[in-house]
Scaffold this motif. Structure first.
Motif, PDB file in Angstrom:
ATOM      1  N   ARG A  67      84.603 126.059 -21.851  1.00  0.00           N
ATOM      2  CA  ARG A  67      84.388 125.726 -20.432  1.00  0.00           C
ATOM      3  C   ARG A  67      83.026 125.041 -20.256  1.00  0.00           C
ATOM      4  O   ARG A  67      82.905 124.028 -19.557  1.00  0.00           O
ATOM      5  N   LYS A  68      82.004 125.616 -20.923  1.00  0.00           N
ATOM      6  CA  LYS A  68      80.663 125.013 -20.841  1.00  0.00           C
ATOM      7  C   LYS A  68      80.654 123.632 -21.486  1.00  0.00           C
ATOM      8  O   LYS A  68      80.042 122.685 -20.970  1.00  0.00           O
ATOM      9  N   LEU A  69      81.358 123.546 -22.598  1.00  0.00           N
ATOM     10  CA  LEU A  69      81.412 122.274 -23.323  1.00  0.00           C
ATOM     11  C   LEU A  69      82.077 121.186 -22.465  1.00  0.00           C
ATOM     12  O   LEU A  69      81.623 120.039 -22.419  1.00  0.00           O
ATOM     13  N   ALA A  70      83.149 121.600 -21.779  1.00  0.00           N
ATOM     14  CA  ALA A  70      83.855 120.642 -20.915  1.00  0.00           C
ATOM     15  C   ALA A  70      82.940 120.165 -19.794  1.00  0.00           C
ATOM     16  O   ALA A  70      82.899 118.969 -19.478  1.00  0.00           O
ATOM     17  N   LEU A  71      82.185 121.098 -19.206  1.00  0.00           N
ATOM     18  CA  LEU A  71      81.270 120.708 -18.137  1.00  0.00           C
ATOM     19  C   LEU A  71      80.212 119.740 -18.666  1.00  0.00           C
ATOM     20  O   LEU A  71      79.946 118.687 -18.055  1.00  0.00           O
ATOM     21  N   THR A  72      79.625 120.094 -19.822  1.00  0.00           N
ATOM     22  CA  THR A  72      78.589 119.233 -20.405  1.00  0.00           C
ATOM     23  C   THR A  72      79.160 117.847 -20.696  1.00  0.00           C
ATOM     24  O   THR A  72      78.545 116.828 -20.359  1.00  0.00           O
ATOM     25  N   ALA A  73      80.336 117.846 -21.292  1.00  0.00           N
ATOM     26  CA  ALA A  73      80.947 116.548 -21.632  1.00  0.00           C
ATOM     27  C   ALA A  73      81.226 115.741 -20.370  1.00  0.00           C
ATOM     28  O   ALA A  73      80.991 114.522 -20.324  1.00  0.00           O
ATOM     29  N   GLY A  74      81.686 116.416 -19.333  1.00  0.00           N
ATOM     30  CA  GLY A  74      81.992 115.721 -18.071  1.00  0.00           C
ATOM     31  C   GLY A  74      80.742 115.138 -17.448  1.00  0.00           C
ATOM     32  O   GLY A  74      80.733 113.974 -16.990  1.00  0.00           O
ATOM     33  N   ILE A  75      79.673 115.914 -17.412  1.00  0.00           N
ATOM     34  CA  ILE A  75      78.426 115.424 -16.809  1.00  0.00           C
ATOM     35  C   ILE A  75      77.853 114.280 -17.647  1.00  0.00           C
ATOM     36  O   ILE A  75      77.445 113.244 -17.109  1.00  0.00           O
ATOM     37  N   VAL A  76      77.883 114.468 -18.967  1.00  0.00           N
ATOM     38  CA  VAL A  76      77.345 113.412 -19.850  1.00  0.00           C
ATOM     39  C   VAL A  76      78.157 112.123 -19.679  1.00  0.00           C
ATOM     40  O   VAL A  76      77.592 111.033 -19.568  1.00  0.00           O
TER      41      VAL A  76
END
Lengths: 362, 470
Positions: free
Chosen positions: B75-84
């Motif tokens: 979930r955190k990875l998805a958020l980071t990837a989305g923001i990046v």
């Protein structure tokens, strides 16, 4: 909801809307008209420098040609003067007051300016049939059009629209454009802004070389529009031949009203002691209309001078394709040829009318 | 398509009519989303792909958040990837040339030669705004402030809703998305309030900002040719121009959304009447400053890790906030000047203000004047075409000396006084509320008369909103 409920709700919504719209119309038109009085005459390219030059030297000119771009590019004052002199008239001093797209209300205003400035010296006014009123929304809402949509111009514009020989749908369209122009003017958009927030850098006024008394050879100063028109003329010779076939073609559009309209204007000038004439310029694109208007005027007012040159059968020499710059304007050679003819015919007509009048020849 | 253009009025009338004729909430959302894409496509249809891409990214991050529990690594990875990914798109379109040029210049200064790699990209209008909205959705869903939307339409509608699409306000997902769950009711729409707010925004933008812009333009184009008093006045005029331009847009955006049944938060609150710089940032571009506070300043640590770290966080936030406005060192300096002012104010508050007696109204006035002066100094860097021009104007602004003699064709200082007085009076006596409280027929008469006069003050010609470029 019951019918009464719907009606009540509608009334609650509509009444304020109507009140708001009425207030808007009243305040906007009042404010706009007040600001209009304070606003200067806008800079209108060609018209402004010509008017300024004429006002500066009005005492020098006794003959003025007022009309559209076909006067601007077709009447060479020197040629007219020489031809008139050769025909036996005293050499006049001619001013070319041709202005792009001159309409009825504009021509009225311009005549007023010319008469006011030329008092004493002015003897002869040669007038071209003004163009139809606004042909597009932009034509009705630009700065120049706005100036000529003053309430005092409404009557002249409506007269011009109603008398113009064209179909009813076209007349309705022009009325619509006139309405849009008048509404735009009365809305006052931008008027206070111009007045209270003057531009820090004013655009340079349009300037033109007045050494030829208002005449300019078409193409001597180029523009994208002029180049495009020239290109179309060169690329499509068939259009010219096609246009010539329109001469004499049957048309449903009545010309009687237009002849009466023109006669009224000419008589108004005549009543001020001026010699007057109608100038119908050669124009292949108008072969089905302007020659008939000229003939009709000559029929209903035989005492008026009508220089009706848009007739290939009478003036075949004026319709050689090589004389034309584009589909409705001459190049230099055509302009000079026409001007010589116009000068000669004008002199003949003036001499005829001079039998009973005292203004024709000084 | 500008809010002050006739074609927008036509567009809005059609959308307004359709939305209120339709009873079904789903169909309303469909119509509004489609209308928003038409609105955005009116600038350049090619950028519709970009906004769709950012919407897809946001939707997928939301979907991941709904699938994995809080604290889950994926979930955190998805958020980071989305923001990046979102910031990468923003970076490519908005900042690539800036950083590439800066790198080449830096390499040159170090004695290395680096070839230019400038991309010939057109900046998509409003990209900074909708990127921040997309990030707001991803973060709010991740934090659990709102549930992830199962409907792609909902995410698309939130990101693209046309009143705020190109220049804000930046509406939080947690504020807006709950509104779309139920059909808006006409009875809840305060028509007079919305119409009044739209008119006020229209007057700010079209009658004030657009008229004074011409004077600001000539002064900033050649400041050395103008007398010092005119340059200083020009800077203050720009302060008024940008306020009226941007807050005018925000007012109109809030009013349009309100007429369609949606509530946006206020974006401005008479910021030039602020008593200090902190107060200014509570009242200027509120949606951005609160966004930066909640999504940047607080995650950086905010004021929880000591004064020194707080100042670093503050400066980082303000400099990045400056850079958000545009890819130029001028915007960085603008942010830096505000960061400095905020830090100085904190020092002042800690070291001086607590030890001297409160000065009451006079203190507020002096604080307000100093704030206004500083804010306008910073605007010079915001407006100037380059650093040299900004420094030259700043020098005149600070020293009141210029060799130039030119003056503007208007009485500029009385004009400034009039605008300032009108602003204060309107704030003090609540002009907006006074108008909207009028009975319907009186409201109609007042509204019609004000519109008639306002229209006469609209200059002819096209002037886009300043914030469209951000």
């Amino acid at each position: 909801m019951s019918e009464r409920g719907i009606m009540s709700r509608l009334r609650v919504t509509l009444v304020p809307c109507v009140i708001g719209a009425a207030t808007f119309a009243l305040v906007a038109s009042g404010f706009s008209l007040a600001l209009r009085r304070a606003a200067p005459v806008p800079d209108m390219n060609v018209l402004s420098p010509k008017l300024a030059a004429y006002r500066d030297h009005a005492a020098d000119y006794d003959t003025v040609f007022i009309g559209t771009s076909r006067t601007f590019y077709h009447i060479v004052p020197d040629e007219v003067e020489t031809a008139m002199q050769a025909e036996g008239c005293q050499r006049p001093n001619v001013f070319n007051f041709g202005v792009f797209g001159l309409t009825g209300a504009e021509q009225d205003w311009l005549l007023d300016q010319v008469l006011a400035a030329g008092q004493g010296a002015l003897r002869t006014v040669v007038m071209e049939d003004p163009l139809p009123e606004a042909r597009s929304l932009d034509d009705a809402t630009n700065e120049r059009a706005r100036f000529f949509h003053a309430p005092s111009d409404y009557s002249a514009t409506l007269n011009s629209i109603s008398s113009f020989p064209e179909s009813a749908p076209k007349k309705v369209f022009r009325l619509g454009m006139f309405g849009a122009g008048a509404a735009y003017d009365l809305s006052g958009v931008g008027r206070a802004a111009e007045f209270f927030f003057p531009a820090p850098v004013k655009p340079a006024p349009y300037e033109m070389d007045m050494s030829s008394d208002g005449f300019e050879i078409l193409g001597s100063i180029s523009s994208p529009d002029i180049e495009a028109r020239r290109k179309d003329f060169v690329d499509h010779p068939e259009k010219y031949d096609e246009a010539l076939t329109r001469y004499g073609a049957a048309s449903d559009e009545a010309v009687e009203a237009r002849a009466v309209y023109l006669e009224t204007r000419l008589r108004r000038l005549q009543a001020q002691g001026l010699n007057v004439a109608l100038f119908v310029s050669p124009d292949p694109e108008e072969l089905d209309r302007t020659p008939r208007v000229g003939l009709e005027l000559a029929r209903i007012a035989p005492d008026l001078s009508v220089l009706n040159f848009n007739r290939p059968d009478v003036y075949p020499d004026l319709f050689g394709r090589n004389l034309w710059f584009d589909h409705s304007h001459y190049g230099e050679e055509g302009a000079r040829k026409l001007s010589r003819l116009a000068g000669a015919e004008l002199c003949r007509d003036l001499k005829q009318s001079d039998a009973g009048g005292q203004h024709a020849v000084r | 398509m500008l809010f002050v253009e006739p074609r927008f009025f036509l567009f809005f009338a059609v959308v307004f009519g359709l939305v209120w004729i339709l009873r079904n909430n789903l169909w309303r959302k469909r119509v509004l989303t489609l209308a928003s894409y038409v609105f955005y496509g009116a600038w350049d249809w090619r950028f519709l792909g970009l906004i769709l891409l950012i919407t897809v990214i946001s939707y997928l991050v939301g979907a991941a958040a709904s699938r994995y529990p809080a604290g889950d690594r994926t979930r955190k990875l998805a958020l980071t990837a989305g923001i990046v990914a979102s910031l990468a798109l923003l970076g490519v379109f908005k900042y690539f040339n800036f950083f590439a040029d800066s790198f080449v210049d830096f390499a040159g200064m170090m004695g290395f030669s680096a070839g230019s790699v400038t991309l010939n990209l057109v900046l998509p209008v409003g990209i900074s705004f909708y990127t921040f909205q997309a990030i707001s959705y991803m973060v709010d869903v991740h934090r659990g402030d709102i549930g992830a939307r199962r409907s792609f339409l909902d995410v698309a509608f939130y990101i693209a809703f046309f009143p705020q699409l190109v220049a804000g306000p930046i509406v939080r997902a947690s504020e807006f998305i709950p509104q779309m769950d139920t059909a808006r009711k006409w009875a809840d729409v305060s028509v007079r309030a919305c119409l009044t707010l739209f008119l006020i925004g229209f007057i700010k933008k079209a009658c004030i900002s657009d008229n004074i812009a011409q004077y600001v333009d000539v002064i900033f184009a050649d400041p050395s040719s103008f007398a010092a008093s005119q340059v200083v006045a020009g800077v203050l005029l720009y302060g008024i121009q940008i306020y009226c331009d941007f807050s005018g847009y925000s007012d109109m955006a809030i009013a349009c959304a309100g007429l369609l049944g949606y509530k946006f938060p206020a974006n401005f609150d008479s910021p030039y009447l602020s008593a200090n710089i902190q107060d200014f940032w509570r009242r200027w571009h509120i949606s951005l400053s609160s966004w930066l506070r909640d999504y940047l300043y607080i995650p950086l640590g905010g004021n929880r890790r000591g004064n020194g770290r707080r100042d670093v966080n503050l400066m980082t936030t303000m400099v990045l906030g400056g850079l958000w406005h545009g890819a130029s060192f001028n915007f960085v300096i603008w942010g830096f000047l505000h960061g400095i002012a905020l830090i100085v104010q904190r020092f002042w508050h800690q070291l001086v203000a607590r030890r001297v007696p409160a000065m009451g109204l006079l203190g507020g006035f002096i604080g307000g004047a100093v704030t206004f002066y500083w804010v306008n100094l910073a605007w010079i860097f915001f407006r100037a075409a380059d650093l040299g021009e900004a420094l030259s104007i700043s020098q005149t602004y600070l020293t009141w000396s210029s060799a130039g003699q030119n003056v503007l064709p208007i009485a500029v200082w009385p004009l400034l006084a009039c605008v300032g007085l009108a602003h204060w009076l309107s704030h003090r006596f609540g002009a907006q509320e006074m108008i909207e409280r009028l009975a319907p027929n009186r409201f109609a008469v007042t509204y019609g008369a004000i519109v008639a006069i306002a229209i006469a003050f609209v200059p002819l010609g096209y002037r886009p909103f300043i914030y469209f470029q951000f």
